[in-house]
Design an enzyme around this catalytic site. Structure first.
Site, mmCIF file in Angstrom:
data_model
loop_
_atom_site.group_PDB
_atom_site.id
_atom_site.type_symbol
_atom_site.label_atom_id
_atom_site.label_comp_id
_atom_site.label_asym_id
_atom_site.label_seq_id
_atom_site.Cartn_x
_atom_site.Cartn_y
_atom_site.Cartn_z
ATOM 1 N N LYS A 140 0.851 -1.193 0.000
ATOM 2 C CA LYS A 140 0.000 0.000 0.000
ATOM 3 C C LYS A 140 0.890 1.248 0.000
ATOM 4 C CE LYS A 140 -4.614 0.545 1.974
ATOM 5 N NZ LYS A 140 -5.409 0.542 3.214
HETATM 6 O O1 G3P Z 1 -9.065 1.460 4.200
HETATM 7 C C1 G3P Z 1 -9.197 2.809 4.571
HETATM 8 C C2 G3P Z 1 -10.078 2.914 5.755
HETATM 9 O O2 G3P Z 1 -9.571 2.143 6.823
HETATM 10 C C3 G3P Z 1 -10.258 4.354 6.193
HETATM 11 O O3 G3P Z 1 -11.516 4.416 6.773
HETATM 12 O O4 G3P Z 1 -13.343 5.403 8.102
HETATM 13 O O5 G3P Z 1 -10.927 5.985 8.613
HETATM 14 O O6 G3P Z 1 -12.019 6.846 6.525
HETATM 15 P P1 G3P Z 1 -11.972 5.730 7.547
#
Ligand code: G3P
Length: 215
Positions: free
Chosen positions: A83
């Site tokens: 990543k």
């Molecule tokens: O894979 C990306 C994810 O973990 C981010 O999620 O909810 O922190 O925007 P969030």
């Protein structure tokens, strides 16, 4: 559409795998901090749970260091996808890793033009963060629709991996948009299986079964 589980918690991943509908896993530094485990051991444990792409994120911010880190991450297991955060340095690292035959997932993508650059750099996956765009009043799913259309226009092999998914509606619209993958927190994955009428129907069947004469 492929479903990945967005977690570094092997207990959550095990539950998702047992549901029989998971094709891979995505992790990131925040998810690893939540479980408080080292990256390498966690990735190895996840690889033992599922035979599918497992995203492990670079921390470096300069291309040369990203490539070095990415080579080391990919050596952890054949299913590891490196990543890489979006940006000029990330694109340089993505191109270099693609040249080494190492799969990449460019993350923290917030526009279709960023996604287009990722595809041209040879990324295996691109991760548009829909929830975080919604959080600031921009429609994240519109960016996904535009990205899928652009990739289709030019036949890019790069897969659109919808991330920052917060609810079942995100999953529905990702599927309608033709995204290749959605990566889901376990809670959202479970929500997809639930409906109040299903619950009511099961309760009614159980209640009526009590009235059925037993042999
Ligand atoms: O894979 C990306 C994810 O973990 C981010 O999620 O909810 O922190 O925007 P969030």
């Amino acid at each position: 559409m492929k479903f990945f589980v967005d977690s570094a918690d092997t207990r959550e991943i095990q539950i998702a795998v047992e549901m029989g509908c998971i094709d891979g896993v995505t992790t990131n530094p925040s998810l690893l901090a939540k479980v408080g485990r080292p990256l390498e051991a966690t990735i190895r444990e996840i690889a033992a749970l599922i035979d599918g792409p497992i995203s492990a994120e670079c921390i470096s911010t300069q291309a040369e260091a990203m490539v070095k880190e990415g080579v080391a991450l990919s050596a952890l297991h054949p299913n590891v996808v490196v990543k890489i955060p979006m940006g000029v340095e990330g694109l340089k690292a993505t191109r270099a890793l693609a040249g080494k035959g190492i799969a990449t997932n460019v993350t923290l993508v917030f526009s279709p033009l960023q996604a287009l650059l990722c595809a041209k750099a040879g990324a295996s996956f691109v991760s548009p963060f829909v929830g975080r765009l919604d959080d600031i009043g921009q429609e994240g799913m519109e960016m996904v629709r535009q990205t899928v259309a652009i990739f289709d226009n030019y036949g890019f092999a790069t897969e659109v991996l919808v991330a920052s998914v917060r609810n079942p509606i995100h999953v529905l619209h990702a599927a309608l948009a033709g995204a290749h993958v959605a990566t889901l927190p376990l809670a959202v994955l479970k929500q997809l299986s639930e409906h109040p009428l299903t619950t009511l129907g099961i309760e009614r069947f159980l209640a009526d079964w009590e009235k059925v004469p037993k042999a």
